[in-house]
Design an enzyme around this catalytic site. Structure first.
Site, mmCIF file in Angstrom:
data_model
loop_
_atom_site.group_PDB
_atom_site.id
_atom_site.type_symbol
_atom_site.label_atom_id
_atom_site.label_comp_id
_atom_site.label_asym_id
_atom_site.label_seq_id
_atom_site.Cartn_x
_atom_site.Cartn_y
_atom_site.Cartn_z
ATOM 1 C CE LYS A 153 7.703 1.725 -4.039
ATOM 2 N NZ LYS A 153 7.050 1.764 -2.756
ATOM 3 C CB SER A 155 14.079 -2.311 -3.036
ATOM 4 O OG SER A 155 14.781 -1.154 -2.980
ATOM 5 C CD GLU A 166 0.676 6.592 -3.458
ATOM 6 O OE1 GLU A 166 -0.157 6.394 -3.873
ATOM 7 O OE2 GLU A 166 1.632 5.763 -3.174
#
Lengths: 282, 413
Positions: free
Chosen positions: B107, B395, B129
């Site tokens: 991210k 991830s 968010e």
């Protein structure tokens, strides 16, 4: 009852023409269909008209009402508990039309329920039950080619939004695609947000009218008769939503408790706004 | 050389598609994407699109992004041959170690890119968010570093599930706002962030955490994440002399998957597989797999596959993993599904949890439960074909999930 099929000029056109002759702004109250229950909605619509509404805006419940503030979000959530969908809302309009063939009805909602029903199926049914205009909050004109074409053939007015962030160039494009009226979101924010600045509004409307020939309705942030009156002095229509939704919610004791007392209260609230609107340009 | 492996095989003759030419000028990937937002946001979105267009090829911007990826995020991340896991699953399994990034997941690649853009645009406030909290932590991190105010919206249920990440964001100086509306998860957090943005458009930059939302977000987030695939493809060639047979990544909104897939799209010999959250099984209805069991619609600013009922209402989703618990998916995935370039399958909670334990015990790596879906998917592929060389995007790391795992196993920490 006469089956009303709206032709290319919906009731909005003649209604705004008549109001312009009277030199008066339209008062357009909003309620969310199905709040607090589907069976209360038609009675509430008639009460709004009895109080002096010139047209009605009916919210179509959606699971993710991104452009709405807490008051109307919660109304959507209450309405969804009964399972009311777009087809059900159209049935409610049909029921309303049994007693009222005159008052223009505008649906306000989001794009996904229309897509789920199918645009053509929706337009056909909406036209046959007597819907006059449809405002799809999350469908800007850039994405609305097909909708504008289908609505045009069905005699439904596509209503688009303008905002304080809309450039002059976009205002021109929006005015070219829409019909009936344009809805000016008078402040940056969601429905029911802070009070609007009526003084600034006058200047903004002058700018909008330079490029837009359609009647301009103003909504978001109009809570009381006094503000409604001040907006009516400069706008072609005053749209009041959250204040009415809140009144209904606080007066009704539950989904089955929209009784005559609640209807009277709603009618009285609209009548007070209507007096202020009537007096605005005197 | 990769070229020798490039002839179409296995999954049919894909005509030469210039993947880099998507989205088109209207932000569309085929029928998907677009810009479905209320009028108030159109001006700010056009401003964002113009700014991104200006900076995406600006040497100064690119250089700052790349040097921060290197020195702050810690890129390139390792490509790791998981030998014991390979033995267990009967395939040659390679893990792209996005869990080794600063803040523990992919991210940060995107949060960093967007924050640098926000700074260049003169925005003084950042909102985001978050579902699992990984994007919230990444955003809070870059905001702290740049000294920009940060507000993160998070579903009230997710706040419960991901308490450590909530605390982490607060320590970083972000304000975490619980969202009580709707299903109290990621989709509602996104609604609330949109409402904040529409109210504070002048000074606020909205950092969306996945490859969804109104154009230009799906493209912009993809661009920032595609570093994963660029590195992984070069690393595979360097370490094995060849491309992988299959690339696997989990798909919630789909940013890590697009990130690793994108560089491989023109490689016809490489199968691409996306792992959706199958929850308790697609047939149970309790899942979060719109590509497997949904249909196209419009939500959160784009047209894409959604989980919805017959009235077009978005329906509640279920996944053990907060990061995959979302009823939509990035529009590029919808397009890649329709044209057949990527195959998507649903992986259940149970399959993901089994893989979670496999990775821990075989490799000494705690995978995020999201990423464990991709590992479980690799096992399915290995069982179907055997002996393949499979690249899995790991991830994120799973430290944030240990409370969830303990609860599942009836253990009190």
């Amino acid at each position: 009852m006469t089956e009303t099929t709206v032709q290319s000029n919906s009731r909005l056109g003649s209604r705004f023409t008549a109001l312009s002759a009277e030199n008066r702004a339209a008062l357009i109250p909003y309620i969310t269909a199905g709040d607090p229950s589907p069976k209360a909605t038609v009675a509430l619509m008639h009460a709004l008209v009895a109080g002096g509404a010139d047209a009605l805006e009916i919210g179509v419940p959606f699971s993710d009402p991104m452009a709405d503030g807490p008051v109307i979000q919660q109304a959507h959530e209450r309405a969804l508990k009964s399972g009311l969908g777009l087809r059900g809302v159209l049935d409610l309009v049909a029921e309303f039309r049994q007693k009222d063939a005159e008052t223009p009805v505008v649906l306000m909602g989001y794009q996904n329920p229309i897509e789920a029903m199918g645009l053509q199926a929706f337009a056909d049914r909406a036209a046959s039950v007597g819907v006059d205009g449809v405002l799809t909050v999350d469908l800007p004109p850039e994405e609305a080619d097909e909708l504008v074409e289908v609505f045009g053939k069905s005699g439904i007015d596509p209503i688009f939004l303008l905002a304080p962030t809309t450039s002059g160039e976009r205002t021109r494009a929006v005015a070219a695609r829409g019909s009936g009226f344009v809805y000016y979101v008078s402040l940056k924010g969601v429905t029911g947000a802070a009070n609007l600045d009526v003084d600034a509004l006058g200047a903004q409307l002058i700018r909008i009218r330079e490029t837009c020939d359609l009647p301009v309705g103003v909504g978001f942030g109009i809570r009381d008769a006094q503000t409604a009156g001040r907006v009516a002095a400069v706008a072609d229509a005053v749209i009041v939503g959250s204040a009415i939704v809140k009144l209904i919610h606080e007066s009704a004791q539950g989904p089955d408790e929209v009784d005559q007392a609640v209807l009277d209260k709603v009618e009285g609230f609209v009548a007070e706004m209507r007096s202020a609107v009537n007096a605005a340009r005197k | 050389m990769p070229e020798t492996n490039s002839q179409a095989s296995g999954h049919g003759a894909t005509q030469a598609i210039d993947y880099a030419s998507f989205p088109d000028a209207r932000g569309r990937f085929g029928d998907y994407g677009g810009r479905y937002v209320a009028e108030t946001l159109m001006g700010p979105i056009e401003e964002l699109a113009a700014a991104y267009e200006k900076y995406r090829n600006d040497p100064g911007f690119v250089e700052e992004f790349e040097s921060d990826l290197r020195d702050y995020v810690g890129r390139p991340t390792a490509l790791y041959h998981a030998k014991r896991l390979s033995d267990l699953y009967g395939a040659e399994i390679w893990l792209k170690r996005e869990d080794l990034n600063h803040t523990g997941a992919h991210k940060i690649n995107n949060a960093l890119g967007q924050a640098l853009l926000a700074k260049r645009m003169g925005k003084t406030r950042i909102i985001a968010e978050t579902g699992a909290g990984q994007h919230g932590v990444a955003t809070a991190t870059v905001a702290a570093r740049l000294g920009i105010e940060c507000v993160v919206y998070m579903g009230a249920d997710d706040i419960q599930r991901q308490a450590p990440n909530v605390f982490r964001m607060r320590l970083l100086g972000a304000k975490v706002v619980p969202v009580d509306s709707g299903s109290r998860t990621l989709k509602d957090a996104l609604n609330e962030a949109m409402r904040d943005w529409v109210t504070n458009v002048d000074d606020t930059f909205y950092i969306i955490g996945t490859v969804a939302g109104p154009a230009p977000y799906p493209m912009m987030v993809r661009d920032f994440q595609s570093v994963i695939g660029r590195e992984a493809r070069a690393q595979m060639l360097e370490k094995t002399g060849d491309l992988p047979d299959q690339v696997v990544a989990c798909v919630g909104g789909g940013s890590n998957a697009i990130g690793i897939f994108h560089e491989f799209l023109p490689d016809d010999s490489v199968e691409l597989h996306g792992s959706e959250a199958g929850g308790e099984g697609v047939e149970s209805g309790r899942h979060a797999a719109p590509l497997t069991a949904g249909r196209p619609g419009v939500l959160h600013g784009n047209r894409t596959y959604l989980m919805e009922d017959e009235n077009g209402q978005i329906i509640g989703t279920h996944s053990i993993s907060a990061g995959l618990d979302y009823p939509g998916v990035g529009p590029e995935h919808s397009w890649l599904k329709d044209i057949g370039r990527v195959e998507y399958a649903a992986i259940t909670d149970d399959q993901a949890m089994a893989a979670f334990h496999d990775v821990m015990r075989c490799e000494g790596i705690i995978p995020a439960i999201e990423s464990a879906h991709a590992v479980a998917h690799a096992r399915v592929l290995a069982e179907a074909k055997g002996g393949q060389r499979i690249l899995v995007n790991l991830s994120g790391r799973g430290d944030k999930d240990i409370n969830t795992v303990a609860r599942l196993e009836g253990i009190e920490l």
